[in-house]
Scaffold this motif. Sequence first.
Motif, mmCIF file in Angstrom:
data_model
loop_
_atom_site.group_PDB
_atom_site.id
_atom_site.type_symbol
_atom_site.label_atom_id
_atom_site.label_comp_id
_atom_site.label_asym_id
_atom_site.label_seq_id
_atom_site.Cartn_x
_atom_site.Cartn_y
_atom_site.Cartn_z
ATOM 1 N N PRO A 84 19.771 38.816 4.008
ATOM 2 C CA PRO A 84 20.709 39.326 5.004
ATOM 3 C C PRO A 84 21.965 39.936 4.388
ATOM 4 N N ARG A 85 22.540 40.864 5.113
ATOM 5 C CA ARG A 85 23.859 41.391 4.767
ATOM 6 C C ARG A 85 24.905 40.453 5.366
ATOM 7 N N VAL A 86 26.146 40.552 4.880
ATOM 8 C CA VAL A 86 27.212 39.709 5.427
ATOM 9 C C VAL A 86 28.436 40.568 5.754
ATOM 10 N N ARG A 87 29.146 40.158 6.784
ATOM 11 C CA ARG A 87 30.424 40.773 7.152
ATOM 12 C C ARG A 87 31.408 39.652 7.467
ATOM 13 N N VAL A 88 32.594 39.755 6.888
ATOM 14 C CA VAL A 88 33.691 38.855 7.232
ATOM 15 C C VAL A 88 34.823 39.729 7.735
ATOM 16 N N VAL A 89 35.252 39.489 8.966
ATOM 17 C CA VAL A 89 36.232 40.364 9.605
ATOM 18 C C VAL A 89 37.385 39.548 10.149
ATOM 19 N N ALA A 90 38.525 40.208 10.305
ATOM 20 C CA ALA A 90 39.705 39.565 10.878
ATOM 21 C C ALA A 90 39.793 39.901 12.359
ATOM 22 N N GLY A 91 39.973 38.877 13.174
ATOM 23 C CA GLY A 91 40.068 39.080 14.612
ATOM 24 C C GLY A 91 39.422 37.932 15.353
ATOM 25 N N SER A 92 39.457 37.997 16.676
ATOM 26 C CA SER A 92 38.834 36.932 17.460
ATOM 27 C C SER A 92 37.319 37.114 17.417
ATOM 28 N N PRO A 93 36.559 36.016 17.359
ATOM 29 C CA PRO A 93 35.099 36.124 17.251
ATOM 30 C C PRO A 93 34.463 36.962 18.355
ATOM 31 N N ALA A 94 34.845 36.735 19.607
ATOM 32 C CA ALA A 94 34.228 37.468 20.708
ATOM 33 C C ALA A 94 34.523 38.957 20.614
ATOM 34 N N GLU A 95 35.792 39.304 20.367
ATOM 35 C CA GLU A 95 36.169 40.714 20.292
ATOM 36 C C GLU A 95 35.472 41.414 19.137
ATOM 37 N N GLU A 96 35.375 40.751 18.003
ATOM 38 C CA GLU A 96 34.748 41.382 16.837
ATOM 39 C C GLU A 96 33.240 41.527 17.018
ATOM 40 N N LEU A 97 32.601 40.531 17.594
ATOM 41 C CA LEU A 97 31.171 40.659 17.859
ATOM 42 C C LEU A 97 30.902 41.803 18.835
ATOM 43 N N LEU A 98 31.727 41.931 19.848
ATOM 44 C CA LEU A 98 31.559 43.012 20.806
ATOM 45 C C LEU A 98 31.836 44.368 20.166
ATOM 46 N N ARG A 99 32.823 44.423 19.286
ATOM 47 C CA ARG A 99 33.158 45.697 18.626
ATOM 48 C C ARG A 99 32.033 46.158 17.704
ATOM 49 N N HIS A 100 31.409 45.213 17.009
ATOM 50 C CA HIS A 100 30.346 45.566 16.061
ATOM 51 C C HIS A 100 28.983 45.695 16.741
ATOM 52 N N ALA A 101 28.860 45.187 17.965
ATOM 53 C CA ALA A 101 27.552 45.125 18.626
ATOM 54 C C ALA A 101 26.917 46.479 18.836
ATOM 55 N N ARG A 102 27.742 47.523 18.980
ATOM 56 C CA ARG A 102 27.184 48.850 19.264
ATOM 57 C C ARG A 102 26.290 49.365 18.141
ATOM 58 N N ASP A 103 26.434 48.795 16.941
ATOM 59 C CA ASP A 103 25.631 49.245 15.801
ATOM 60 C C ASP A 103 24.315 48.478 15.662
ATOM 61 N N PHE A 104 24.037 47.573 16.585
ATOM 62 C CA PHE A 104 22.878 46.699 16.446
ATOM 63 C C PHE A 104 22.016 46.708 17.707
ATOM 64 N N GLY A 105 20.728 46.474 17.509
ATOM 65 C CA GLY A 105 19.818 46.415 18.639
ATOM 66 C C GLY A 105 19.824 45.079 19.338
ATOM 67 N N LEU A 106 20.192 44.022 18.598
ATOM 68 C CA LEU A 106 20.209 42.671 19.155
ATOM 69 C C LEU A 106 21.356 41.898 18.540
ATOM 70 N N VAL A 107 22.129 41.212 19.380
ATOM 71 C CA VAL A 107 23.176 40.313 18.920
ATOM 72 C C VAL A 107 22.746 38.890 19.250
ATOM 73 N N VAL A 108 22.866 37.993 18.265
ATOM 74 C CA VAL A 108 22.468 36.595 18.444
ATOM 75 C C VAL A 108 23.701 35.712 18.304
ATOM 76 N N VAL A 109 23.895 34.812 19.250
ATOM 77 C CA VAL A 109 25.007 33.861 19.190
ATOM 78 C C VAL A 109 24.510 32.472 19.567
ATOM 79 N N GLY A 110 25.108 31.464 18.949
ATOM 80 C CA GLY A 110 24.848 30.095 19.369
ATOM 81 C C GLY A 110 25.509 29.840 20.703
ATOM 82 N N HIS A 111 24.949 28.941 21.489
ATOM 83 C CA HIS A 111 25.480 28.738 22.838
ATOM 84 C C HIS A 111 26.881 28.132 22.833
ATOM 85 N N ARG A 112 27.248 27.461 21.753
ATOM 86 C CA ARG A 112 28.617 26.950 21.618
ATOM 87 C C ARG A 112 29.033 27.078 20.163
ATOM 88 N N GLY A 113 30.326 27.268 19.951
ATOM 89 C CA GLY A 113 30.855 27.261 18.597
ATOM 90 C C GLY A 113 31.403 25.901 18.241
#
Length: 282
Positions: A84-113
């Motif tokens: 796998p590739r890795v990305r470490v970004v600064a920002g809130s988890p939800a906002e960053e996942l949503l910002r990066h999601a447009r580049d992916f066909g599927l986003v996977v998240v655990g039901h709770r953090g």
Amino acid sequence: MGTGALVRPVLVGVDGSEIGLRAAEHAAEEALRGDADLTLMAAHEERLDDSVSRWPSDLDEKDALAAVEAARERVRSVAPGLEPRVRVVAGSPAEELLRHARDFGLVVVGHRGRGGFLGMRIGSVAYQVAAHAPGDVLVTSGEAVDRGASGVVVGVDGSPNADDAVLAALETASRHGDRVRAVRAWHPVASRGRRAEEAEEEQHRRLAEALARHTCDFPEVEVVREVVRSQPAAALLEAASGARLVVVGARGARGFARLSLGGVAHAVLHHAPCPVLVVRRR
């Protein structure tokens, strides 16, 4: 035969928790099955005014780095051929996942953090991503990939979102060698005899028509049709017991256009006993 291939790569959010690591396992499984690339991403809050009373931002970043490294090791242990590739970004988890999601066909998240409360089925990050991501979102349960679970459950109500959910269910079933259980819920009007029989026959006909648009492309997938006199969410939750996955459209036939998630998707996300795939228009 349906290929069931993912068009774009898979993104999974990790945070160092065991639930996040298990989400990485699910994401690795989906990437392998769909012959897709996998990216692990962790976000850390960007702090502008470090002080002795606050957790230093460099330690936040180190935690995020540790989270993706732990997830990478977990992926390597369950899927040795996947790097796998890795990305470490600064920002809130939800906002960053949503910002990066447009580049992916599927986003996977655990039901709770790791900040979630015990007893909560779904945390705020998972819900925000499921509600607002531009594409499909897989919300995993707190368990590792269950090799004993089988069957993909999908709700069919005739709406465009449900049509896309049927296609997604067939695709994932094809990749996993699974069967699809297509559920249509309805409430009969107060009628008896022939009228009631005709009404139920009409529901079966509508279900068959909805499935026929896609099943011809997946002849290898067994499809079980089920018409249930029940509320849609209750019918799906009952069918999801023992299933590997339940698939829902982001909004159903009665959903309001201004809402990101309809009532059925909301209920299933909060109560499903298995992972949930939320599908948006393709």
